[in-house]
Write an enzyme that holds these catalytic residues in place. Structure first.
Site, mmCIF file in Angstrom:
data_model
loop_
_atom_site.group_PDB
_atom_site.id
_atom_site.type_symbol
_atom_site.label_atom_id
_atom_site.label_comp_id
_atom_site.label_asym_id
_atom_site.label_seq_id
_atom_site.Cartn_x
_atom_site.Cartn_y
_atom_site.Cartn_z
ATOM 1 N N ASP A 91 11.366 6.383 -6.384
ATOM 2 C CA ASP A 91 12.233 5.789 -7.401
ATOM 3 C C ASP A 91 13.590 6.487 -7.451
ATOM 4 O OD1 ASP A 91 11.330 3.501 -8.623
ATOM 5 O OD2 ASP A 91 10.106 4.544 -10.108
ATOM 6 N N GLN B 74 5.117 4.545 -13.238
ATOM 7 C CA GLN B 74 5.673 3.386 -13.919
ATOM 8 C C GLN B 74 6.091 3.754 -15.350
ATOM 9 O OE1 GLN B 74 6.275 0.292 -12.590
ATOM 10 N NE2 GLN B 74 7.288 -0.142 -14.537
ATOM 11 N N LYS C 159 4.495 -4.700 -7.189
ATOM 12 C CA LYS C 159 4.846 -3.632 -6.249
ATOM 13 C C LYS C 159 3.708 -3.383 -5.264
ATOM 14 C CE LYS C 159 7.943 -1.457 -9.578
ATOM 15 N NZ LYS C 159 8.127 -0.387 -10.589
#
Length: 286
Positions: A117, A94, A50
């Site tokens: 997200d 994460q 990422k």
């Protein structure tokens, strides 16, 4: 006749190139803050990928790595500080996190405007209501693939196999917003094969290797395989690819299908978040 293979790597590359141009056009460089707690090897790989993708398109990577033993309060303080920092356009925690940390509580601390997200209840609620917000990356990537393939969603019968908060539920909302007729299937669905076989568009996102067989797929359907399962034969999806490829009109492979789109749509969300925040600050000044 074999199905067309939907090349997620190629579509993701197009999205990244588009984002590179959009980042260059911004007055200020956007920044994505990634938070990694603990030493899970897979998480380290995901975050590294990422960060690399961000840097390739001109998004600044702002990485924070914490010990697995970090107190929940310390992580909460970090998330709050990042939410108040104008240099941070997006925040990504994460998952998974160590067991002593409540992931839902930490996600709710993320400023919804920086929730790249799309996991906060604010953004999930906006999606259900059909309002502007940040959408979970994998479902957004599925729709991007369908658009790239030229699939007509208006009036199409779409079946989503899996009802997770991360993929199934937000994807159903996205498809409904595009005027598809959506059926969501799960472990309690009666006569699953019959329901799936009605679909013009079938999306499998349950995490069970080769669950979807050829008998469950209508001739000429478009099949999107979100699943990634590690087996003795390597990575396989939720779809029995070798059998279904002979029946579908188009299908995503595993790997190389939906996977690359998730990071690509993370870039889209980060740029969108940056643009909205700049506009908001400008309105406040005005």
């Amino acid at each position: 006749m074999s199905a067309r293979i939907i090349d997620g790597k190629a579509v993701a590359a197009q999205v990244r190139e588009r984002m590179r141009g959009e980042v260059a056009a911004l007055d200020a460089q956007p920044g994505l803050a990634t938070i990694l707690v603990g030493d899970d090897p897979a998480s380290h790989v995901y975050v590294r990928n990422k960060r690399k993708a961000c840097e390739e398109v001109g998004i600044r990577s702002l990485h924070h790595e914490l010990e697995a033993s970090v107190p929940e309060g310390e992580l909460a303080d970090l998330i709050t500080r990042l939410g108040e920092d104008d240099a941070v356009s997006g925040i990504l925690l994460q998952l998974p996190v160590p067991g002593h940390i409540d992931p839902d509580a930490m996600i709710e601390l993320i400023d919804p405007r920086k929730d790249v997200d799309g996991l906060t209840t604010t953004n999930a609620g906006l999606l259900v209501q059909g309002r502007e917000g940040l959408v979970s990356c994998t479902p957004a990537g599925v729709v991007e693939l369908l658009d790239a393939e030229g699939v007509e969603l208006r009036g199409a019968e779409a079946v989503v196999l899996g009802r997770s908060q991360l993929v199934g539920r937000p994807l159903a909302s996205l498809l409904l917003a595009r005027d598809a007729t959506v059926t969501m299937c799960h472990s309690r669905t009666r006569d699953l094969a019959k329901v799936c076989s009605r679909a013009d568009v079938l999306v499998a996102a349950v995490g069970r290797a080769k669950l979807v067989t050829a008998e469950m797929v209508r001739q000429g359907a478009v099949v999107i395989d979100v699943g990634i399962n590690r087996t003795d034969d390597g990575l396989v999806g939720d779809v029995d690819f070798d059998a279904v490829v002979q029946k579908a009109a188009a299908i995503t492979p595993v790997p190389g299908g939906v996977g690359p789109m998730t990071i690509a749509m993370l870039l889209v969300n980060t740029v969108k978040a940056a643009r909205l925040q700049v506009a908001e600050r400008g309105a406040a000044v005005g």
